[in-house]
Structure formats: C-alpha cells, structure tokens
Design a protein around this motif. Structure first.
Motif, PDB file in Angstrom:
ATOM      1  N   ILE A 198      44.331 119.036  13.352  1.00  0.00           N
ATOM      2  CA  ILE A 198      45.502 118.410  14.399  1.00  0.00           C
ATOM      3  C   ILE A 198      44.499 117.385  14.963  1.00  0.00           C
ATOM      4  O   ILE A 198      43.442 117.431  15.473  1.00  0.00           O
ATOM      5  N   VAL A 238      56.577 123.117  14.693  1.00  0.00           N
ATOM      6  CA  VAL A 238      55.179 123.759  14.378  1.00  0.00           C
ATOM      7  C   VAL A 238      55.360 124.769  13.063  1.00  0.00           C
ATOM      8  O   VAL A 238      54.567 124.715  12.056  1.00  0.00           O
ATOM      9  N   TYR A 255      49.795 126.914  24.362  1.00  0.00           N
ATOM     10  CA  TYR A 255      49.363 125.886  23.184  1.00  0.00           C
ATOM     11  C   TYR A 255      49.334 126.892  22.074  1.00  0.00           C
ATOM     12  O   TYR A 255      48.494 126.532  21.272  1.00  0.00           O
ATOM     13  N   TYR A 291      49.914 125.730  18.332  1.00  0.00           N
ATOM     14  CA  TYR A 291      48.951 124.836  17.922  1.00  0.00           C
ATOM     15  C   TYR A 291      47.776 125.279  17.594  1.00  0.00           C
ATOM     16  O   TYR A 291      47.108 125.004  16.524  1.00  0.00           O
ATOM     17  N   CYS A 338      46.413 117.837  24.467  1.00  0.00           N
ATOM     18  CA  CYS A 338      46.344 118.975  24.728  1.00  0.00           C
ATOM     19  C   CYS A 338      44.674 119.448  25.041  1.00  0.00           C
ATOM     20  O   CYS A 338      43.893 119.374  24.186  1.00  0.00           O
ATOM     21  N   PHE A 373      45.550 115.043  18.470  1.00  0.00           N
ATOM     22  CA  PHE A 373      46.796 114.752  19.472  1.00  0.00           C
ATOM     23  C   PHE A 373      46.612 113.263  19.772  1.00  0.00           C
ATOM     24  O   PHE A 373      45.453 112.742  19.898  1.00  0.00           O
ATOM     25  N   ALA A 407      50.250 115.314  16.883  1.00  0.00           N
ATOM     26  CA  ALA A 407      51.260 115.444  17.786  1.00  0.00           C
ATOM     27  C   ALA A 407      51.129 114.905  18.915  1.00  0.00           C
ATOM     28  O   ALA A 407      49.762 114.600  19.570  1.00  0.00           O
TER      29      ALA A 407
END
Length: 336
Positions: A147, A112, A134, A137, A154, A149, A125
């Motif tokens: 982002i 990251v 986290y 992130y 998450c 996921f 991700a």
C-alpha cells in the motif's frame, strides 16, 4: 472421523486477539510482541494448524491491476492525483481499478475487500474523513499486498506515503496574510484526527506565534465544506471582534467564506482577506479569484504510483520511500 482444520480466525478467537495479529505473529512480524508470537505459534503447533492452500495460491496469482481509493472524485485535488496515477500506470503496463469511498469508513472497508477479491497487486489510498481504524489496510499487508497512502495518510501502520507539505504551505499562507495587514485570522479546519488537519493547524499556529498574534479556540472552527462555511460565517462576521482574515482548509470552504462576506456587505480584500488550499477550478472562478496554496496533485499521483510499482516489482534499489511534495502560494484577488 478427522477433526476439521483450524483457521486463523479460530486461533484469534481462542487467544482473544485479532485475526490480523495472528497472521502477523505466524510470520514473526516484529511489530507483534514476542509473548504473543510465542502463544500463537504454540497454539498453532498443538492444534495442527496448516495454512489455507487456496488462500496461499490466491496470494501468489495476482493480476497487474492496482486498486486506487479516492475519497471524492469531485474534488479537484483528487482528480489531479488520479490523472497522475493513470498516466504513469499506463506507461508501466498496469491497469487501475478506481473506487470512491465518499468519505465513509464502511464504504472504504468494502472497497478494500473487493480489491482483495479482485486480486490486485497493490493499493494506493487516501483515508475517508471518518476513518480511524485501520484493520482493513493491515489485512492487505498481511496478504502481501503493498500500500502507498497519499494526502490523508495512515500513521497507525508501517507503509509508504506521499504527502503535500501541509505545514509549510499553511505557514507561508498565514504569514503572507499577516505581512499584508491581517491581525485577527480565523482558521477553518477539517476533522482534527486527520494528519493534514494537524499539520495545517500547526502551520497556522506557528505563523501566528511568530508574529506574536494571540489565538483563542474561538478562532479555529471545524468547517471544511462550502455549505458549512456559508452556514457559520455570517454570524462570525457580525461580531464586534470579527476577523480580518480567514485561512481555509480547502478552496471549497474559502469560496463559502467569500460568499458570506459579500452577503453581509464586506469588501474583499479591503476589509477581509481570504486564502484557500488546493488551487483548482474553484480558485479561478470566484470573484475576486482566490489566493490559495497550490498542492500539485498530479505530482502526488505520479510519485505514489512510482513508489508502489517499485514495491510490486521488488526493485532491489528501492528503499522505504516517503515523499513530500512542496507547495507554493498563489496570490490572487482575495488578499492584499
């Protein structure tokens, strides 16, 4: 002599909160309590805090490169996801930067940070098995890097996600095994904090409950690799109340169960049924071929990149997108 400029880290240290909390408070993020926001703004004003101009410049000079984090490339599912991402990104004029966490939290954090240094315009991700914090992130989001996921998501931060319908896939697989004669089915699961583990476990439990089949804790094992399955299954098969079915979190684990059944002389599927989850090359290379739940990894990858590009390009028609990709049961030779 003028005082040195204070930084977000200085404010965080003084107020006893994390730098990401300070960053979000300065932007009046509603996820941060009003009390904390007031405290941060007051301290920043009293100490003449000014945003770092270089950092701001870096945030606004992004490349057209998207960072992709893969837990392990050797897994068929993740390689299919990557294939879907690559094809769609290329068509849309984006480059991708791929990194493998090897299922390690520390490696994921390094990736990251390297993506931030490379000024990626977005990240796709899937969490490493042992990731339960986290902040790395959240740091991306605080720097306006979107982002998405996929698969192992998450739930601790607010962002888009693409998941397989793990619950429905699990339920239909276990229900099929029950309907074809299984009365004592064991479930081999991954790390319990992962959402995929929770959802597949719930699908298994609800299918067993529907048919009034009792489940005790000895029937659910933490086992998600072929090696682990080969290590623990022979002893389970020697028990008087041995299982007549196994539902595994992935095909690698299912193949280890199959190997163990052959080792102790049990016939599959006449005496023991086995079902996996993925439908990769392994499922078609075992003897007999594996019954499994197909995950459609390429569709997961394409969905994730479409959602991310919409976020990057600030498409006005884009709403917060959470996509669920349907699964289907592929019946082969390891079940009746």
């Amino acid at each position: 002599m003028s005082k040195p400029q204070i930084t977000i880290k200085d404010i965080a240290r003084e107020l006893g909160v994390s730098p990401s909390t300070v960053s979000r408070a300065l932007k009046d993020n509603p996820d941060i309590s009003q009390e904390t926001r007031n405290a941060v703004h007051t301290y920043a004003r009293e100490h003449n805090y000014k945003p770092n101009a270089l950092a701001l410049n870096l945030r606004t000079s992004r490349s057209n490169t998207i960072g992709v984090i893969i837990p392990q490339l050797v897994h068929h599912f993740f390689s299919c996801v990557l294939s879907g991402i690559e094809e769609t990104a290329s068509q849309a004029g984006y480059n991708i930067l791929v990194a493998q966490s090897n299922e390690k939290y520390e490696q994921e954090v390094k990736i990251v940070h390297s993506f931030q240094a490379a000024r990626v315009c977005g990240v796709i991700a899937s969490l490493a098995k042992d990731t339960s914090q986290y902040d790395h992130y959240q740091e991306l989001l605080d720097n306006n890097i979107p982002i998405v996921f996929y698969d192992r998501i998450c739930t601790g931060i607010n962002t888009e996600r693409v998941v397989v319908d793990d619950y429905a896939g699990s339920f239909s697989a276990v229900e099929y095994m029950i309907q074809t004669g299984c009365k004592r089915i064991f479930f081999y699961s991954a790390a319990p904090h992962l959402e995929i583990s929770k959802n597949r476990r719930n699908g298994y439990l609800d299918a067993m409950k529907k048919y009034k089949i009792p489940v005790d804790e000895s029937m659910i094992k933490l086992c998600d690799t072929r090696e682990q399955a080969i290590a623990i299954t022979p002893d389970i098969l020697e028990r008087e109340d041995r299982p007549d079915g196994f539902f595994a979190i992935n095909d690698e684990t299912a193949s280890g169960i199959l190997y163990s059944c052959k080792l102790v002389g049990l016939k599959v599927p006449d005496e023991v049924s086995i079902c996996g989850f993925t439908d990769g090359a392994i499922a078609q290379s075992t003897d007999p071929k594996l019954t499994t739940v197909e995950q459609h990894g390429e569709e997961v990858g394409k969905s994730a990149i479409h959602i991310l590009i919409d976020k990057i390009e600030e498409n006005p028609n884009t709403k917060s997108a959470n996509k669920i990709v349907r699964t289907n049961l592929v019946v082969r030779g390891t079940t009746k």
